[in-house]
Design an enzyme around this catalytic site. Sequence first.
Site, PDB file in Angstrom:
ATOM      1  N   HIS A 144       1.823   4.402  -2.892  1.00  0.00           N
ATOM      2  CA  HIS A 144       1.759   5.862  -2.791  1.00  0.00           C
ATOM      3  C   HIS A 144       2.973   6.492  -3.478  1.00  0.00           C
ATOM      4  O   HIS A 144       2.874   7.563  -4.087  1.00  0.00           O
ATOM      5  CB  HIS A 144       1.715   6.306  -1.331  1.00  0.00           C
ATOM      6  CG  HIS A 144       0.366   6.187  -0.699  1.00  0.00           C
ATOM      7  ND1 HIS A 144      -0.780   6.638  -1.298  1.00  0.00           N
ATOM      8  CD2 HIS A 144      -0.017   5.663   0.501  1.00  0.00           C
ATOM      9  CE1 HIS A 144      -1.820   6.401  -0.511  1.00  0.00           C
ATOM     10  NE2 HIS A 144      -1.386   5.806   0.588  1.00  0.00           N
ATOM     11  N   HIS A 199       0.831  -1.208   0.000  1.00  0.00           N
ATOM     12  CA  HIS A 199       0.000   0.000   0.000  1.00  0.00           C
ATOM     13  C   HIS A 199       0.867   1.259   0.000  1.00  0.00           C
ATOM     14  O   HIS A 199       0.687   2.165  -0.831  1.00  0.00           O
ATOM     15  CB  HIS A 199      -0.910  -0.031   1.236  1.00  0.00           C
ATOM     16  CG  HIS A 199      -1.705   1.210   1.461  1.00  0.00           C
ATOM     17  ND1 HIS A 199      -3.066   1.285   1.226  1.00  0.00           N
ATOM     18  CD2 HIS A 199      -1.352   2.441   1.940  1.00  0.00           C
ATOM     19  CE1 HIS A 199      -3.501   2.495   1.518  1.00  0.00           C
ATOM     20  NE2 HIS A 199      -2.485   3.219   1.960  1.00  0.00           N
ATOM     21  N   GLU A 200       1.813   1.315   0.930  1.00  0.00           N
ATOM     22  CA  GLU A 200       2.608   2.536   1.078  1.00  0.00           C
ATOM     23  C   GLU A 200       3.541   2.779  -0.108  1.00  0.00           C
ATOM     24  O   GLU A 200       3.707   3.907  -0.563  1.00  0.00           O
ATOM     25  CB  GLU A 200       3.399   2.480   2.383  1.00  0.00           C
ATOM     26  CG  GLU A 200       2.532   2.564   3.633  1.00  0.00           C
ATOM     27  CD  GLU A 200       1.719   3.849   3.702  1.00  0.00           C
ATOM     28  OE1 GLU A 200       2.232   4.898   3.287  1.00  0.00           O
ATOM     29  OE2 GLU A 200       0.562   3.792   4.155  1.00  0.00           O
ATOM     30  N   HIS A 247      -9.868   7.920   3.403  1.00  0.00           N
ATOM     31  CA  HIS A 247      -9.982   6.474   3.556  1.00  0.00           C
ATOM     32  C   HIS A 247     -11.438   6.025   3.454  1.00  0.00           C
ATOM     33  O   HIS A 247     -11.734   4.977   2.875  1.00  0.00           O
ATOM     34  CB  HIS A 247      -9.363   6.024   4.882  1.00  0.00           C
ATOM     35  CG  HIS A 247      -7.901   6.303   4.972  1.00  0.00           C
ATOM     36  ND1 HIS A 247      -7.411   7.501   5.464  1.00  0.00           N
ATOM     37  CD2 HIS A 247      -6.828   5.565   4.626  1.00  0.00           C
ATOM     38  CE1 HIS A 247      -6.090   7.473   5.406  1.00  0.00           C
ATOM     39  NE2 HIS A 247      -5.704   6.316   4.898  1.00  0.00           N
TER      40      HIS A 247
END
Length: 596
Positions: A389, A385-386, A482
């Site tokens: 980004h 996920h990170e 979110h």
Amino acid sequence: MRRSRIRRLSVALTVTTATVFSAVPALADAPSPTDARVASPVDAARAAAFAHSSATGVARGEDLQPVAVMSDPDGKQHVRFTRTVRGVAVLGGDLVIHLDRRGGYLGVTRAASRAVKPTLSEPQLTAAQAEKKATRAVHGTPSGTALVVDIRDGSSALAYQVRVTGATTGGSASKTVVVDAVTGRIRSSTPNGDGFISPSLAETLRKRGEAAHPKTGIASAAAGGAAVAKPAAAAYPKAAKGTGRSLLAGKVSMTTTQTARKSFLLKDPTFWGSETRDANGQELKHFELGTAFTSTSNKWGNGKTSDRASAAVDAQYGITKTLDFYKKTFARNGINDDRTAAHGMVHFGEEVGNAFWDSGCACMQYGDGDDTFTAPLVALDVTGHELTHGVVDATAKLEPTRTDIFGTQYGEPGALNESLADIFGSGVEFATNNPDNPPNYLVGEKLGLAQTFLRRLDHPSLDKLERTIDYWSAPVYDAEVHAGSGVSSHAFYLLAEGSGKKRIGTVDYDSPTYDGKKVTGIGRDKALAIFYRALTRYMVSTTDFHDARIATLNAAKDLYGEQSTEYKTVDRAWAAVNVTAANAPAPRVAPAANGH
């Protein structure tokens, strides 16, 4: 969560072959589209941008700085630009010019939704005064200031972009604050830390008195990782095959760097030297300051937090598996597609119950936990996920429309960013297929939450912690990122797997639709290909959900044709979450930051 950061006005040109060039000087005046000297994709795209100014919004006196050139198998080119006016960067001025195989103009994807002419006026504030206002707003120290033109809210305003470190408001130690250079108003304030755990989620858990207790330790035999062929008496340093005992992924194979006969670094030379280091309880901002993990046996960790290397195994495993996913699935060579290393720092800070992507140091930062999250947040989907980004930051740079004083981010572009991170994070799990971390469409299932997951793509509203949303409606425009992410995550799941009940692996899914009509999925691989192409070719910093629908339709058309089942299913999947051409809103002015 994503970060935005002050960027140099000079940028590198990245092409699909991953060759990085020095910055290409922008042209102050529009080149003729018939000029014989216009040969490169950048020159052709720049010429087209000026020639089609009514569509692109680019006018004489402005400059276009190339960021990336993307080439398709059929010869089409897509050139991503940022804009400047007399050397001053334009926030919200990014655009992508689409060319046919002969360099002819096909169209544009632009951040500014209306024709806003960036203008330069005399600033009424000095840079020092702007820094004072920025630091007063977020309580920190200025570490870089640049004059910019801000057209993100539909008007043109001269402003200062101030990076503030050591900020004590809003859940991030670093922020980018944009201060109006005429009125002194704070136009925006964006955290520079990509925290997996949002400030609002942390507060919800604290109010509930709920703590997350992940199950850690070794669960099965070695999983994942291909053996590295043993070279015959190769000189050092060289690649070596090691094993790691992780906290959350079981016993895993790892590629490390051997520096002597009995000396190894937790550094993978097959992924451009990607490495994990120990921050030693400090909030280090530079990866080089971390302590390297070394071993005499090439065996790392013991599956428990008693060994500092255990968390490093999870981190390094997640980083390399994410890079492997992007390379094998999309031929993307690293986060920036330039064959540079990705880094991780474990044991970051004290009482840090979070994990972050920091594009400033191109590294992941993993805390050891706090009273709420009692173990390091080093799960595979957290890293996937990170790092996604980071990919978004290197391409569309999707940004929230506003951030409040607590660091909570709002708006559809930011929600789309979070959604893409969840989508590709789950893609990393499926590609890795580790039995100790079974792949699924859940996010954060390894965190140890009482809810058993943080978010899920098939039926987002089953998440009661962040109150994730299933379907689009007008208020979603200003939803927490979110919560809002559920709209596009749900559309992706429906595109990949379809609606209704389904068991995949060990998880039961039951995905509803807004209109009650059935959706038949096209498969995860095709859905991922469509969303990745949409991100890299057809999304910009202000892309909202209706823009994302168009972007994915364009991507499906490119890949499979306008009459294909895939194209029609993209349209159907978005309709199933109430995103249609008919209900697309008119251009809106973004809410002011922090209530200003």
